[in-house]
Design an enzyme around this catalytic site. Structure first.
Site, PDB file in Angstrom:
ATOM      1  N   ASP A  67     139.662 159.937  44.135  1.00  0.00           N
ATOM      2  CA  ASP A  67     139.936 159.524  42.757  1.00  0.00           C
ATOM      3  C   ASP A  67     141.287 160.036  42.275  1.00  0.00           C
ATOM      4  OD1 ASP A  67     139.202 162.184  42.741  1.00  0.00           O
ATOM      5  OD2 ASP A  67     137.344 161.877  41.645  1.00  0.00           O
ATOM      6  N   ASN A 136     127.249 167.958  36.234  1.00  0.00           N
ATOM      7  CA  ASN A 136     126.328 166.913  35.747  1.00  0.00           C
ATOM      8  C   ASN A 136     125.932 165.933  36.859  1.00  0.00           C
ATOM      9  OD1 ASN A 136     128.592 165.314  36.109  1.00  0.00           O
ATOM     10  ND2 ASN A 136     128.824 164.732  33.966  1.00  0.00           N
ATOM     11  N   HIS A 138     128.021 164.327  38.972  1.00  0.00           N
ATOM     12  CA  HIS A 138     128.959 163.243  39.316  1.00  0.00           C
ATOM     13  C   HIS A 138     129.607 163.513  40.674  1.00  0.00           C
ATOM     14  CE1 HIS A 138     132.265 165.638  37.188  1.00  0.00           C
ATOM     15  NE2 HIS A 138     132.897 165.271  38.283  1.00  0.00           N
ATOM     16  N   GLU A 143     130.352 158.946  36.922  1.00  0.00           N
ATOM     17  CA  GLU A 143     129.651 159.765  35.937  1.00  0.00           C
ATOM     18  C   GLU A 143     128.222 159.263  35.710  1.00  0.00           C
ATOM     19  OE1 GLU A 143     130.801 162.505  34.767  1.00  0.00           O
ATOM     20  OE2 GLU A 143     132.662 162.294  33.633  1.00  0.00           O
TER      21      GLU A 143
HETATM   22  C1  GLP Z   1     136.220 166.476  39.516  1.00  0.00           C
HETATM   23  C2  GLP Z   1     136.431 165.581  40.729  1.00  0.00           C
HETATM   24  C3  GLP Z   1     135.228 165.618  41.656  1.00  0.00           C
HETATM   25  C4  GLP Z   1     134.823 167.057  41.907  1.00  0.00           C
HETATM   26  C5  GLP Z   1     134.399 167.692  40.620  1.00  0.00           C
HETATM   27  C6  GLP Z   1     133.901 169.110  40.772  1.00  0.00           C
HETATM   28  O1  GLP Z   1     135.602 165.840  38.474  1.00  0.00           O
HETATM   29  N1  GLP Z   1     136.717 164.238  40.381  1.00  0.00           N
HETATM   30  O2  GLP Z   1     135.562 164.948  42.862  1.00  0.00           O
HETATM   31  O3  GLP Z   1     133.785 167.125  42.857  1.00  0.00           O
HETATM   32  O4  GLP Z   1     135.534 167.686  39.769  1.00  0.00           O
HETATM   33  O5  GLP Z   1     134.954 170.005  40.714  1.00  0.00           O
HETATM   34  P1  GLP Z   1     134.890 171.544  41.046  1.00  0.00           P
HETATM   35  O6  GLP Z   1     134.895 171.639  42.525  1.00  0.00           O
HETATM   36  O7  GLP Z   1     136.148 172.079  40.428  1.00  0.00           O
HETATM   37  O8  GLP Z   1     133.664 172.091  40.422  1.00  0.00           O
END
Ligand code: GLP
Length: 245
Positions: A67, A136, A138, A143
Site C-alpha cells: 500500500d 483493528n 486491518h 479497513e
Molecule cells: C499500517 C500498514 C499495515 C500495517 C499496519 C500495522 O496501517 N498499512 O500494512 O500492517 O500499519 O503497523 P505496525 O506494524 O506499525 O503496528
C-alpha cells in the site's frame, strides 16, 4: 493456519527472515509482497544483514508493496516509498526496476490501481506475501467495514489507523493522509504463501479473533482463514489472548 509462537519481537523477525530465505533459496527470482509499519523494521534490518553477509541474494527477486498513502509522492518522508528505501532497498541488491510500489501521487488513482494488478499478474503473482496487522484487524489498508474490496483500490483510513501511522508524519496524526491505495483482499489471498507477523499486546485481540473468531469483514485479517498456506508468527504479547480450546 499454522501458528508459530516466539517469545520476543526479535525472534518473530528471525522466523520471518527464515521464511524469506527459504522462498529465495527455492527460487532466486521469487516475487515477494512487502508490508510497512513498525513490525517489519527488525525483519528488514535482518534481511539487510543477511544480504551483506552474502547469505541472501535479492538480485533476481521482485517485490510489490502492499500500500501507499494517497496524495503524497515517493520523495515525501512519510511515504512508504521513503520507508522502504530507508529500511530495506538502500541495503540490499534488489534492482530498483523490480521494486514495485503504488504511486500515491498518481494523476488517476483508479488507473494506478489497475496498473498495479496488471503488473502483479505480469510478474507471475506473489510467491510470499508478508503482512503486519493493525490493532483493528486491518491488513494493508483494508479497513474493517460492511464490505471489503477484492482488488487494489482507493481506501479511506480510520482515525485509529491514521493515529497508528503518525510516527511517519512527525508524530502528527492530522498530517497523515486520509486516503491510501492498497492491494485488495483478493490480491492478498491470491499469494501462494502468506506470513503474518504480529508483535505486542495491542495486536492480541485481533490475533485471537483471527485464530478462533468468525470470518467477518469487521476483522479483515479473519479472511486469512480461507487461505491454505498461511502462517501467523507472534510474540508472547500478541499471542496472549489465544485460547487453548
Ligand atoms: C499500517 C500498514 C499495515 C500495517 C499496519 C500495522 O496501517 N498499512 O500494512 O500492517 O500499519 O503497523 P505496525 O506494524 O506499525 O503496528
Amino acid at each position: 493456519m499454522r501458528l508459530t509462537l516466539r517469545t520476543t519481537e526479535r525472534e518473530v523477525a528471525a522466523a520471518a527472515a527464515e521464511r524469506v530465505a527459504e522462498v529465495l533459496a527455492a527460487d532466486a527470482a521469487a516475487v515477494l509482497g512487502l508490508p510497512t509499519g513498525r513490525t517489519p523494521m527488525r525483519l528488514y534490518r535482518l534481511l539487510a544483514r543477511l544480504g551483506d553477509e552474502g547469505a541472501l541474494d535479492f538480485g533476481r527477486a521482485t517485490t510489490f508493496n502492499l500500500d501507499e498513502f494517497l496524495g503524497i509522492g515517493p520523495d515525501h518522508p512519510g511515504s512508504y516509498h521513503a520507508y522502504m528505501r530507508q529500511h530495506l532497498f538502500a541495503h540490499v541488491n534488489l534492482p530498483s526496476a523490480r521494486a514495485h510500489l503504488l504511486r500515491g501521487d498518481a494523476a488517476d488513482p483508479e488507473r494506478e490501481c489497475e496498473r498495479y494488478e496488471t503488473d502483479i499478474e505480469a510478474a507471475g503473482g506473489i510467491d510470499l506475501q508478508l503482512l503486519g496487522i493493525g490493532a483493528n484487524g486491518h491488513i494493508g489498508f483494508n479497513e474493517p467495514g460492511p464490505c471489503l474490496c477484492a482488488r487494489t483500490h482507493r481506501a479511506m483510513l480510520r482515525p485509529s489507523t491514521r493515529r497508528a501511522n503518525a510516527l511517519f508524519f512527525g508524530g502528527n496524526a492530522e498530517a497523515v493522509p486520509q486516503e491510501a491505495l492498497s492491494m485488495g483482499m483478493g490480491t492478498i489471498l491470491k499469494a501462494r504463501r502468506i506470513v503474518l507477523m504480529a508483535t505486542g499486546k495491542s495486536k492480541a485481540r485481533a490475533v485471537a479473533r483471527i485464530v478462533s473468531g468468525p470470518l467477518t469483514t469487521r476483522l479483515p485479517a479473519s479472511f486469512l482463514q480461507l487461505h491454505r498456506h498461511v502462517e501467523l508468527i507472534c510474540d508472547r504479547a500478541a499471542a496472549a489472548l489465544i485460547s487453548d480450546e
